[in-house]
Design an enzyme around this catalytic site. Structure first.
Site, PDB file in Angstrom:
ATOM      1  N   HIS A 127     117.275   7.178  28.068  1.00 20.68           N
ATOM      2  CA  HIS A 127     118.726   7.785  29.017  1.00 20.68           C
ATOM      3  C   HIS A 127     117.846   9.444  29.260  1.00 20.68           C
ATOM      4  O   HIS A 127     118.378   9.479  30.740  1.00 20.68           O
ATOM      5  CB  HIS A 127     119.457   8.284  27.561  1.00 20.68           C
ATOM      6  CG  HIS A 127     120.155   9.552  27.489  1.00 20.68           C
ATOM      7  ND1 HIS A 127     119.570  10.977  26.812  1.00 20.68           N
ATOM      8  CD2 HIS A 127     121.600  10.380  28.464  1.00 20.68           C
ATOM      9  CE1 HIS A 127     120.881  11.498  26.916  1.00 20.68           C
ATOM     10  NE2 HIS A 127     121.952  11.102  28.575  1.00 20.68           N
ATOM     11  N   LEU A 128     116.537   9.945  29.227  1.00 25.59           N
ATOM     12  CA  LEU A 128     116.150  10.992  29.713  1.00 25.59           C
ATOM     13  C   LEU A 128     114.700  10.643  29.663  1.00 25.59           C
ATOM     14  O   LEU A 128     114.245  11.864  30.208  1.00 25.59           O
ATOM     15  CB  LEU A 128     117.204  12.319  28.908  1.00 25.59           C
ATOM     16  CG  LEU A 128     117.948  12.224  29.609  1.00 25.59           C
ATOM     17  CD1 LEU A 128     119.036  13.536  29.234  1.00 25.59           C
ATOM     18  CD2 LEU A 128     118.561  12.439  31.355  1.00 25.59           C
ATOM     19  N   CYS A 151     115.564  13.109  20.842  1.00 30.90           N
ATOM     20  CA  CYS A 151     116.558  13.876  21.565  1.00 30.90           C
ATOM     21  C   CYS A 151     117.376  13.970  21.802  1.00 30.90           C
ATOM     22  O   CYS A 151     118.549  15.399  21.870  1.00 30.90           O
ATOM     23  CB  CYS A 151     115.412  13.667  23.266  1.00 30.90           C
ATOM     24  SG  CYS A 151     113.993  14.304  23.646  1.00 30.90           S
ATOM     25  N   HIS A 152     118.729  12.721  21.964  1.00 30.77           N
ATOM     26  CA  HIS A 152     119.672  13.497  21.993  1.00 30.77           C
ATOM     27  C   HIS A 152     120.799  11.630  21.203  1.00 30.77           C
ATOM     28  O   HIS A 152     121.388  11.569  21.438  1.00 30.77           O
ATOM     29  CB  HIS A 152     120.604  12.879  23.452  1.00 30.77           C
ATOM     30  CG  HIS A 152     119.535  13.717  24.502  1.00 30.77           C
ATOM     31  ND1 HIS A 152     118.572  13.344  25.304  1.00 30.77           N
ATOM     32  CD2 HIS A 152     120.160  15.506  25.025  1.00 30.77           C
ATOM     33  CE1 HIS A 152     118.281  14.252  26.207  1.00 30.77           C
ATOM     34  NE2 HIS A 152     119.556  15.215  25.879  1.00 30.77           N
ATOM     35  N   GLY A 153     120.221  11.728  20.285  1.00 32.73           N
ATOM     36  CA  GLY A 153     120.319  10.081  19.444  1.00 32.73           C
ATOM     37  C   GLY A 153     121.343   9.234  19.469  1.00 32.73           C
ATOM     38  O   GLY A 153     121.481   8.433  19.014  1.00 32.73           O
TER      39      GLY A 153
END
Length: 187
Positions: A127-128, A151-153
């Site tokens: 993702h990132l 970070c974002h799940g």
């Protein structure tokens, strides 16, 4: 006048032409060598440095990794997860209907033939670029028993395939080969 006649005679016999050809060939050769001398530093500076070449591959001893355990290693300054899958984790990964996955890949495709218990992936969320949890002892593995990106799940299963969250792809499998039963070469 006699001088002009001897020059005309030399030109007709070809001596003057030969001298001119030699000067032209010498000038072109000198320019070519000069051009190569100017281009060499420009081209050689594009080659990878010694520290990059040293990190282009790494060998890791996997003999101490028990079934169900994972380790973190470093390759090209990025984390790599090496997991020794248990038979239960392998069967759970093989039971998943691949057509339901966002990035459909079988466990067989993500592991080396004959070594399906060894899952080697980059430890970077797609993702990132965060580092997911699940490779260290006591870390959260997420609801599918693989990896969890805090970070974002994003949640990955035991085959490091994306199952939930914003990550678009599975954890990347780096190029690797087994040098022996206990050593894997990444890169």
């Amino acid at each position: 006048m006699a001088e002009q006649a001897s020059i005309a005679e030399a030109t007709m016999t070809g001596e003057g032409v030969r001298r001119r050809d030699f000067i032209n060939i010498a000038a072109v050769s000198f320019a070519g060598v000069g051009g190569l001398a100017a281009l060499y530093p420009l081209i050689s500076q594009m080659a990878p440095s010694a520290d990059v070449l040293a990190e282009s591959s790494t060998e890791i001893d996997i003999s101490a990794i028990a079934p169900g355990q994972a380790i973190k290693a470093v390759w090209r300054k990025q984390p790599v997860f090496i997991r020794n899958l248990t038979p239960e984790e392998i069967s759970a990964a093989e039971k998943v209907d691949v057509s339901t996955l966002r990035d459909p890949e079988t466990l067989e495709k993500r592991t080396t033939a004959g070594k399906t218990n060894w899952l080697i992936t980059m430890g970077v969320c797609t993702h990132l670029g965060c580092v997911p949890l699940g490779a260290g002892e006591g870390e959260v593995k997420g609801e599918f028993g693989g990896y969890f990106c805090p970070c974002h799940g994003s949640v990955y299963d035991t085959a490091a395939r994306i199952r939930k969250g914003p990550a678009p792809k599975n954890l990347e499998v780096p190029p690797h080969e087994f040098s022996s039963d206990t050593v894997v070469k990444i890169g």
